[in-house]
Design a protein around this motif. Structure first.
Motif, short mmCIF file in Angstrom:
data_model
loop_
_atom_site.label_atom_id
_atom_site.label_comp_id
_atom_site.label_asym_id
_atom_site.label_seq_id
_atom_site.Cartn_x
_atom_site.Cartn_y
_atom_site.Cartn_z
N UNK A 113 0.80 -1.22 0.00
CA UNK A 113 0.00 0.00 0.00
C UNK A 113 0.83 1.27 0.00
N UNK A 114 0.24 2.31 -0.56
CA UNK A 114 0.93 3.59 -0.68
C UNK A 114 0.51 4.59 0.41
N UNK A 115 -0.60 4.33 1.10
CA UNK A 115 -1.04 5.23 2.16
C UNK A 115 -0.16 4.99 3.38
N UNK A 116 0.51 6.03 3.83
CA UNK A 116 1.42 5.88 4.97
C UNK A 116 1.71 7.26 5.56
N UNK A 117 2.13 7.26 6.81
CA UNK A 117 2.51 8.51 7.47
C UNK A 117 3.84 8.30 8.18
N UNK A 118 4.80 9.17 7.89
CA UNK A 118 6.14 9.06 8.47
C UNK A 118 6.53 10.31 9.25
N UNK A 119 5.54 11.04 9.75
CA UNK A 119 5.84 12.18 10.61
C UNK A 119 5.82 13.52 9.92
N UNK A 120 5.28 13.58 8.70
CA UNK A 120 5.33 14.83 7.93
C UNK A 120 4.08 15.67 8.18
#
Length: 208
Positions: free
Chosen positions: A95-102
């Motif tokens: 999957x492309x949906x992700x959150x890395x703190x941005x």
């Protein structure tokens, strides 16, 4: 597929458990992405979204399981019955949906979408950003983590229907996790607020 070890199993709500799984080598994942989990080589398989804020050492999936006649054959029931030290096979991350703190986040969630919602909100808070979680429904799983998020300054709202009240901050990253009907409801809220739904990070779990 990669074999991973169950490191912890915790009941986190009605008919819902959180499984902490050992992180494979080179498993570079973020909350919002998902893994394919399989019983065995020829067994049932299903997709589960990562619900931990990171994958250092372990990563977490949140698993719901049914009641009634279908419970015995359910993959969710099988996973909920795992014990520490058991192994399961996973593939991913996907999957492309992700959150890395941005940046700041607003996360709309329903049903199993509460898993990635808490993981993303925790990562946002840890990164010094603002976080809002809007859950449509009653008695969401992960109440303890939601309470900790409130204590850390996040906004957590449990609502009967979505509206634009919590769409604060024009630059906030918007995430949506839920089944098809909920996703369409969230898109309508975004449009009513003058936002382009195509700019939101949306993960639909299919028909309810």
């Amino acid at each position: 597929m990669t074999e991973v070890t169950v490191e912890a199993v915790e009941s986190v709500g009605e008919q819902t458990v959180a499984l902490a799984l050992s992180t494979p080598d080179a498993f570079d994942a973020a909350p919002g992405q998902f893994v394919l989990v399989r019983k065995d080589a020829d067994g049932d398989a299903g997709y589960y979204t990562i619900s931990s804020p990171d994958v250092e050492g372990t990563f977490e999936i949140t698993v719901g399981y049914p009641e009634g006649e279908s419970a015995e054959e359910s993959l969710g029931t099988w996973l909920a019955d795992r014990a520490v030290g058991d192994t399961v096979d996973v593939e991913g991350p996907l999957g492309h949906v992700q959150y890395r703190g941005e940046g700041d986040v607003v996360v709309y969630a329903a049903g199993p979408g509460i898993g990635p919602a808490v993981g993303i909100a925790e990562r946002a808070i840890d990164a010094g950003n603002a976080a809002t979680v809007v859950y449509r429904g009653e008695n969401p799983p992960h109440e303890a983590r939601l309470a900790a998020l409130r204590e850390a300054g996040a906004t957590v709202a449990v609502v009967d229907a979505l509206d634009g009240e919590h769409l604060t901050g024009e630059t906030a990253n918007v995430y949506v996790f839920g089944f098809d009907e909920f996703v369409e409801e969230a898109k309508a809220v975004l449009e009513a607020d003058g936002r382009d739904p195509s700019e939101a990070a949306i993960e639909s779990f299919g028909p309810a």
